[in-house]
Design a protein around this motif. Structure first.
Motif, PDB file in Angstrom:
ATOM      1  N   PHE A 100       0.835  -1.206   0.000  1.00  0.00           N
ATOM      2  CA  PHE A 100       0.000   0.000   0.000  1.00  0.00           C
ATOM      3  C   PHE A 100       0.867   1.252   0.000  1.00  0.00           C
ATOM      4  N   LYS A 103       2.482   2.145  -3.114  1.00  0.00           N
ATOM      5  CA  LYS A 103       1.496   2.358  -4.187  1.00  0.00           C
ATOM      6  C   LYS A 103       1.557   1.247  -5.234  1.00  0.00           C
ATOM      7  N   ILE A 105      -0.255  -1.752  -4.567  1.00  0.00           N
ATOM      8  CA  ILE A 105      -1.268  -2.693  -4.098  1.00  0.00           C
ATOM      9  C   ILE A 105      -2.002  -3.353  -5.262  1.00  0.00           C
ATOM     10  N   GLU A 157      -6.401   1.953   4.642  1.00  0.00           N
ATOM     11  CA  GLU A 157      -5.949   2.118   3.253  1.00  0.00           C
ATOM     12  C   GLU A 157      -6.922   1.457   2.277  1.00  0.00           C
ATOM     13  N   TYR A 158      -7.465   0.308   2.659  1.00  0.00           N
ATOM     14  CA  TYR A 158      -8.426  -0.403   1.815  1.00  0.00           C
ATOM     15  C   TYR A 158      -9.690   0.435   1.622  1.00  0.00           C
TER      16      TYR A 158
END
Length: 182
Positions: A100, A103, A105, A157-158
């Protein structure tokens, strides 16, 4: 890397990072040394390399890094982020958190399944169990707290990623739902 000395040589650092990264591939295919928590030496090395890469990118954003090296680091993080036998440990969660933060992911194909498993793993008191043999640890509760912190960062973050996808999909939606101009 936090304190950059005057004689800090970026090229030497990148060579060391590259050597450490590529050696992870050799350890992965041969012998794995297991520490007292059940981690393989290789998995811990992936985390260390991932953290070094993240810190380097933050401190020197204008310096380009070899794409092969970047891909190798990300591929190793994806490998260590993948749960085994339907169980999550803090190495998996820390690797996903690094993906994450880097960047990258989008390179992790089973993010939704991971999030569901992470939520199912959470205890009634909110803690995420670290996922290793507690008999060999001095204070397993500290590892649970560490894993819970990483897990909460991932869940945040999700949610941000989901909201971003929702907003961008609305922006690309047909204009028939847009208000009429008079």
């Amino acid at each position: 890397i936090f304190y950059v000395k005057e004689n800090f040589n970026i090229e030497k650092f990148l060579i060391k990072l590259e050597e450490a990264t590529y050696s992870l591939n050799y350890v992965n295919t041969n012998i794995k040394f297991i520490d007292f928590l059940g981690n393989t030496d290789n998995d811990l090395g992936v985390i260390k390399v991932g953290l070094c890469y993240l810190l380097f990118m933050e401190q020197f954003p204008l310096i380009k890094i070899n794409s092969k090296l970047q891909n190798n680091i990300v591929d190793n993080l994806v490998r260590t982020a993948t749960p085994h036998q339907g169980k999550i440990n803090y190495i998996n969660t820390q690797s996903l958190m690094l993906l994450f933060l880097l960047k990258k992911i989008h390179k992790f194909p089973k993010l939704d399944e991971y999030i569901i498993l992470l939520i199912k793993t959470q205890k009634d008191n909110g803690l995420l169990v670290h996922g290793f043999n507690s008999y060999l640890m001095e204070d397993p509760f500290e590892y649970d707290i560490l894993h819970s912190c990483f897990g909460l960062i991932i869940l945040l973050e999700y949610q941000i990623l989901k909201k971003y996808k929702e907003i961008t999909s609305l922006a690309s939606a047909p204009a028939i739902f847009a208000p009429k101009k008079h």
